[in-house]
Design a protein around this motif. Structure first.
Motif, mmCIF file in Angstrom:
data_model
loop_
_atom_site.group_PDB
_atom_site.id
_atom_site.type_symbol
_atom_site.label_atom_id
_atom_site.label_comp_id
_atom_site.label_asym_id
_atom_site.label_seq_id
_atom_site.Cartn_x
_atom_site.Cartn_y
_atom_site.Cartn_z
ATOM 1 N N LEU A 99 54.578 44.772 35.337
ATOM 2 C CA LEU A 99 53.565 45.440 36.148
ATOM 3 C C LEU A 99 53.696 46.960 36.043
ATOM 4 O O LEU A 99 52.696 47.681 36.014
ATOM 5 C CB LEU A 99 53.658 44.997 37.607
ATOM 6 N N SER A 100 54.925 47.448 35.983
ATOM 7 C CA SER A 100 55.142 48.888 35.817
ATOM 8 C C SER A 100 54.525 49.375 34.517
ATOM 9 O O SER A 100 53.859 50.426 34.481
ATOM 10 C CB SER A 100 56.647 49.181 35.836
ATOM 11 N N ALA A 101 54.696 48.610 33.435
ATOM 12 C CA ALA A 101 54.101 48.980 32.148
ATOM 13 C C ALA A 101 52.581 48.886 32.200
ATOM 14 O O ALA A 101 51.874 49.746 31.656
ATOM 15 C CB ALA A 101 54.650 48.081 31.050
ATOM 16 N N ASP A 107 46.361 53.538 33.696
ATOM 17 C CA ASP A 107 46.127 54.975 33.822
ATOM 18 C C ASP A 107 45.568 55.555 32.519
ATOM 19 O O ASP A 107 44.649 56.380 32.529
ATOM 20 C CB ASP A 107 47.443 55.674 34.181
ATOM 21 N N LYS A 108 46.088 55.100 31.379
ATOM 22 C CA LYS A 108 45.588 55.571 30.097
ATOM 23 C C LYS A 108 44.139 55.137 29.876
ATOM 24 O O LYS A 108 43.316 55.900 29.354
ATOM 25 C CB LYS A 108 46.478 55.060 28.955
ATOM 26 N N LEU A 109 43.816 53.913 30.267
ATOM 27 C CA LEU A 109 42.453 53.426 30.115
ATOM 28 C C LEU A 109 41.465 54.280 30.907
ATOM 29 O O LEU A 109 40.359 54.586 30.448
ATOM 30 C CB LEU A 109 42.357 51.966 30.565
ATOM 31 N N LYS A 110 41.865 54.696 32.094
ATOM 32 C CA LYS A 110 40.996 55.541 32.917
ATOM 33 C C LYS A 110 40.855 56.933 32.307
ATOM 34 O O LYS A 110 39.744 57.463 32.175
ATOM 35 C CB LYS A 110 41.570 55.658 34.328
ATOM 36 N N ARG A 111 41.981 57.522 31.938
ATOM 37 C CA ARG A 111 41.951 58.908 31.453
ATOM 38 C C ARG A 111 41.246 59.048 30.109
ATOM 39 O O ARG A 111 40.684 60.094 29.797
ATOM 40 C CB ARG A 111 43.380 59.452 31.357
ATOM 41 N N ALA A 138 48.475 40.821 38.476
ATOM 42 C CA ALA A 138 48.281 41.956 37.579
ATOM 43 C C ALA A 138 46.890 42.558 37.765
ATOM 44 O O ALA A 138 46.726 43.778 37.790
ATOM 45 C CB ALA A 138 48.492 41.529 36.126
ATOM 46 N N TYR A 139 45.886 41.693 37.926
ATOM 47 C CA TYR A 139 44.523 42.182 38.138
ATOM 48 C C TYR A 139 44.418 42.924 39.469
ATOM 49 O O TYR A 139 43.827 44.005 39.562
ATOM 50 C CB TYR A 139 43.534 41.027 38.090
ATOM 51 N N ALA A 140 45.018 42.350 40.505
ATOM 52 C CA ALA A 140 44.930 42.954 41.833
ATOM 53 C C ALA A 140 45.613 44.320 41.888
ATOM 54 O O ALA A 140 45.136 45.238 42.561
ATOM 55 C CB ALA A 140 45.558 42.014 42.865
ATOM 56 N N GLU A 141 46.718 44.469 41.160
ATOM 57 C CA GLU A 141 47.507 45.696 41.275
ATOM 58 C C GLU A 141 47.153 46.756 40.224
ATOM 59 O O GLU A 141 47.441 47.933 40.425
ATOM 60 C CB GLU A 141 49.001 45.371 41.181
ATOM 61 N N THR A 142 46.546 46.343 39.111
ATOM 62 C CA THR A 142 46.275 47.306 38.044
ATOM 63 C C THR A 142 44.813 47.363 37.625
ATOM 64 O O THR A 142 44.399 48.310 36.948
ATOM 65 C CB THR A 142 47.107 46.978 36.780
ATOM 66 N N GLY A 143 44.021 46.335 37.991
ATOM 67 C CA GLY A 143 42.639 46.264 37.527
ATOM 68 C C GLY A 143 42.496 45.723 36.119
ATOM 69 O O GLY A 143 41.389 45.629 35.598
#
Length: 358
Positions: A99-101, A107-111, A138-143
Motif C-alpha cells: 500500500l505504501s508503494a 501520487d505520480k498518476l495525479k501529478r 487498495a482502491y479505498a486507500e489509493t484510488g
C-alpha cells in the motif's frame, strides 16, 4: 482522480475472499482540479502498473512514433507474496509495504496528468484467500483499481511488451517471464507483426514461491542439494509443456523478461550498478548464464549479498531464479539468451495506446 482507469468500477467488499519508444490534449479533470500545466500539454499520458508477487512497478508514457516515450517510472520490491505459500493469505506486513508503494504510484498518476491507466495484479493476488479484500482496500486507500489478471493474459502481455527484442530468425521462439510467484512460458510464431501465441504454460514457481517451498541450506553440500531440489521441482512443473515443444529446431531463439535475467546479465557484464541501457536488448551466451547460475548456487547468502546488482534485496531469491532459468534452458536449448528489461507494463501501454479493448 484526474485519470481514467480501464476498469473503473469499485470492487465490492468481500466478506471473506477477492522501451522503446502525440495525440489528444489533457483530460477535462485536470483543469477542474486546478492541476499544474503538464510538461507536454498536447500529449495524452498513459500509465501501466504491474503488481507482482515481489515487485510493484509503474510506467507512465506518451505516444511517440510507433512506440512511446517514458515520462516517469517507479519500481519497488514489496514482497507482497511473502509467506503466502505457508498461510494462503497476504500478510499484514506485506499489505502495508505494498500500500505504501501504491500510494507513491497514485501520487505520480495525479501529478503526471494521466488520461488512461490500467493496473494489474498477478500470481500473489490470484492465489491469496484475502486477495479480493486487499484489492478493495487498495482502491479505498489509493484510488487505484487493481485488476487480477489470469496467467494467460499475463503471458500475452509480457510477449506484447518485449517481443521486439527477439533475434531475427525462422521457426518458433520461446519467451519467458520469471516472476515472484509463477513463471510464464510462451511459444510464439514471429512471422506476424505481432507474434502469434502457439502454446503457453504457467508454472507455480517464481523466485519467492520456490525459495519458500524449497527451504534453506546449510553448508556447501546442502546448497548443492537445495539447488538440485529446486531444479527438479521446476522440471516437474514444466514437463507437460516440454512434451509439446517442437524438436530439432535450427537455431532456437530464447528471450527472457524478469529480474532474474536482468540481474544475471548485469553480473555477466560486470556492472558496478544496474544500468538498463546496457541490459535491455542484450544477447548473452547461454553458457555464461549457466556458469553464473552455478556460481551463485554455490555461494552462501552473505557472499551473494556482496555482489553488485544483487545485494541484500535479491540475495535470498536469486538462486531460485537461477534454478528456473537453467531448467528453461534445458527444455529450449538455445545458444544465446535475449534479455529484456520490459514486459507486462509495456504490453499494457501498447494496448492502451492503440485503443484495444482490455
Amino acid at each position: 482522480m484526474p485519470y481514467r482507469q480501464e476498469n473503473p468500477a469499485r470492487p465490492a467488499p468481500s466478506p471473506g475472499r477477492e522501451a522503446s519508444k502525440a495525440s489528444s490534449g489533457k483530460g477535462p479533470a485536470n483543469k477542474a482540479q486546478g492541476s499544474p500545466r503538464a510538461r507536454w500539454p498536447e500529449a495524452r499520458h498513459y500509465a501501466a502498473l504491474d503488481l507482482g508477487t515481489n515487485n510493484c512497478r509503474l510506467l507512465i508514457a506518451r505516444p511517440q512514433g510507433d512506440g512511446f516515450a517514458v515520462i516517469d517510472a517507479f519500481s519497488r520490491i514489496v514482497r507482497l507474496g511473502e509467506g503466502l505459500a505457508a498461510t494462503g493469505r497476504l500478510s499484514d506486513a506485506a499489505i502495508d509495504r505494498t500500500l505504501s508503494a501504491l500510494k507513491v504510484c497514485a501520487d505520480k498518476l495525479k501529478r503526471r496528468n494521466v488520461a488512461l491507466a490500467r493496473s494489474v495484479a498477478t500470481e500473489a493476488c490470484r492465489r491469496a484467500e484475502n486477495g479480493p479484500d486487499f484489492i478493495a482496500r487498495a482502491y479505498a486507500e489509493t484510488g487505484i483499481h487493481l485488476d487480477i489478471i489470469s496467467a494467460e493474459e499475463e503471458a500475452r502481455l509480457a510477449v506484447l511488451g518485449c517481443h521486439v527484442l527477439l533475434e531475427p530468425g525462422d521457426g518458433p521462439a520461446l519467451i519467458f517471464d520469471i516472476g515472484g510467484g509463477s513463471t510464464e512460458l510462451v511459444l510464439v510464431d514471429t512471422r506476424p507483426v505481432v507474434p502469434k501465441v502457439l502454446d503457453w504454460h504457467s508454472a507455480p514457481w517464481g523466485v519467492v514461491s520456490l525459495t519458500e517451498h524449497a527451504g534453506q541450506a546449510v553448508g556447501a553440500e546442502g546448497r548443492l542439494a537445495l539447488y538440485a531440489r529446486m531444479r527438479a521441482l521446476v522440471a516437474e512443473s514444466f514437463a507437460g509443456f516440454a512434451s509439446r515443444l517442437p524438436r530439432d529446431l535450427d537455431g532456437p531463439r530464447l528471450l527472457g523478461t524478469s529480474g532474474t535475467v536482468t540481474t544475471l546479465a548485469s553480473v555477466h557484464l560486470g556492472l558496478s550498478h544496474y544500468d538498463r541501457s546496457q541490459v535491455d536488448g542484450l544477447i548473452v551466451p547461454a553458457t555464461s548464464m549457466r556458469r553464473i547460475s552455478a556460481d551463485l548456487s554455490r555461494m552462501d547468502l552473505n557472499e551473494r549479498a556482496t555482489l553488485p546488482c544483487i545485494g541484500t534485496e535479491r540475495a535470498d531469491l536469486v538462486v531460485a531464479g537461477c534454478a528456473i532459468l537453467e531448467t528453461i534452458m534445458d527444455l529450449w536449448p538455445a545458444e544465446r539468451l535475449g534479455v529484456a528489461d520490459r514486459g507486462i507494463r509495456e504490453g499494457i501501454l501498447r494496448r492502451l495506446m492503440r485503443g484495444d479493448r482490455l
